[in-house]
Design an enzyme around this catalytic site. Sequence first.
Site, short mmCIF file in Angstrom:
data_model
loop_
_atom_site.label_atom_id
_atom_site.label_comp_id
_atom_site.label_asym_id
_atom_site.label_seq_id
_atom_site.Cartn_x
_atom_site.Cartn_y
_atom_site.Cartn_z
N LYS A 18 0.84 -1.21 0.00
CA LYS A 18 0.00 0.00 0.00
C LYS A 18 0.88 1.26 0.00
O LYS A 18 0.67 2.17 -0.80
CB LYS A 18 -0.92 0.01 1.25
CG LYS A 18 -1.80 -1.23 1.37
CD LYS A 18 -2.70 -1.18 2.58
CE LYS A 18 -1.97 -1.23 3.92
NZ LYS A 18 -1.30 -2.51 4.22
N ARG B 35 -9.81 0.53 8.61
CA ARG B 35 -9.37 -0.81 8.97
C ARG B 35 -10.44 -1.57 9.73
O ARG B 35 -10.22 -2.73 10.10
CB ARG B 35 -8.14 -0.71 9.86
CG ARG B 35 -6.83 -0.97 9.15
CD ARG B 35 -5.74 -0.73 10.19
NE ARG B 35 -4.55 -1.48 9.94
CZ ARG B 35 -3.48 -0.99 9.33
NH1 ARG B 35 -3.48 0.23 8.85
NH2 ARG B 35 -2.40 -1.73 9.19
N ARG C 194 11.87 -5.42 4.68
CA ARG C 194 11.58 -4.00 4.43
C ARG C 194 12.47 -3.06 5.24
O ARG C 194 12.77 -3.30 6.40
CB ARG C 194 10.13 -3.69 4.78
CG ARG C 194 9.87 -2.19 4.78
CD ARG C 194 8.44 -1.82 4.92
NE ARG C 194 7.81 -2.40 6.07
CZ ARG C 194 6.50 -2.38 6.26
NH1 ARG C 194 5.71 -1.84 5.36
NH2 ARG C 194 5.99 -2.92 7.33
N ARG D 241 11.26 -0.97 10.95
CA ARG D 241 10.20 -0.67 11.90
C ARG D 241 10.19 -1.63 13.08
O ARG D 241 10.44 -2.82 12.92
CB ARG D 241 8.84 -0.74 11.19
CG ARG D 241 8.45 0.58 10.59
CD ARG D 241 7.27 0.54 9.70
NE ARG D 241 6.14 -0.28 10.13
CZ ARG D 241 5.02 -0.40 9.42
NH1 ARG D 241 4.91 0.24 8.28
NH2 ARG D 241 4.05 -1.15 9.84
N ARG E 240 -0.58 -8.80 13.60
CA ARG E 240 -1.07 -7.86 12.58
C ARG E 240 -1.92 -8.59 11.54
O ARG E 240 -2.96 -8.09 11.11
CB ARG E 240 0.11 -7.15 11.91
CG ARG E 240 0.70 -6.05 12.78
CD ARG E 240 2.11 -5.70 12.39
NE ARG E 240 2.23 -5.04 11.12
CZ ARG E 240 3.38 -4.88 10.47
NH1 ARG E 240 4.51 -5.33 11.01
NH2 ARG E 240 3.43 -4.26 9.32
#
Length: 220
Positions: A15, A88, A127, A161, A172
Amino acid sequence: MATNIILLGPPGAGKGTQARRLIEERGLVQLSTGDMLREARSSGTEMGQLVAKVMDRGELVTDEIVIGLIREKLDQGGNGFIFDGFPRTLAQADALEGLMKDEGQQIDAVVEMRVDDTALVSRISGRFTCGNCGEVYHDVTKPTKAEGVCDVCGSTDLRRRADDNAESLKTRLMEYYKKTSPLIGYYYAKGNLHPVDGLAEIDQVASAVSAVLNGTGSKT
Ligand code: AP5
């Protein structure tokens, strides 16, 4: 006429990566509740400290907080908004509809980014992002050209992160399936759901998202 789009998908679906393309290509304004919450946590306020604990566990922050954050930003329109990571929950989706109505606007397309769970794990674990300009990278699929240096702004402040670890990712994903995936049916019923193959290469996903915005993409 402004174009307002929701990017819907599990953690790591791409996203944020696609939102950055849309900012560049169409001048849309990205409203990422994840980024807003990370900003709040780094501010060190009481709300920020509360949010940090919830995010690190991989759980969702309360609807009240995130709806409040979005409400504050809706006067920054321009060519339109990319809602990234919001809504969400069904309560957030209903609130967004009300907020858009108040602004005399609407959601034009909901892009559902479809990626399987195995790919999500490797995407999240590889990431890293630029702490200065926010460019998103991946150890394997999108490394920086020069090691340790952001391609876009030249910063060496490259970060991972705190919630990008196996334990938090499990939560998550669970939160996504329990609370966010019902939005797929919600937007399908409203008639503006557009599925996109999020497993394709970044450029191909961008073309598919573009096709949706140009009115030539797929629709369920
Ligand atoms: P948030 O920051 O929104 O995180 P997320 O939804 O978990 O999504 P990510 O940012 O992890 O993934 P992404 O889909 O943007 O993927 P990316 O482009 O980076 O939320 C974090 C937390 O904040 C939540 O857990 C919650 O606590 C809280 N929160 C946020 N919003 C909330 C809300 N509305 N309500 C309540 N709580 C909220 O890509 C991932 C990696 O894959 C990158 O390395 C990228 O380079 C790579 N990649 C991307 N596309 C491709 C591709 N096509 N092929 C190969 N690699 C790719």
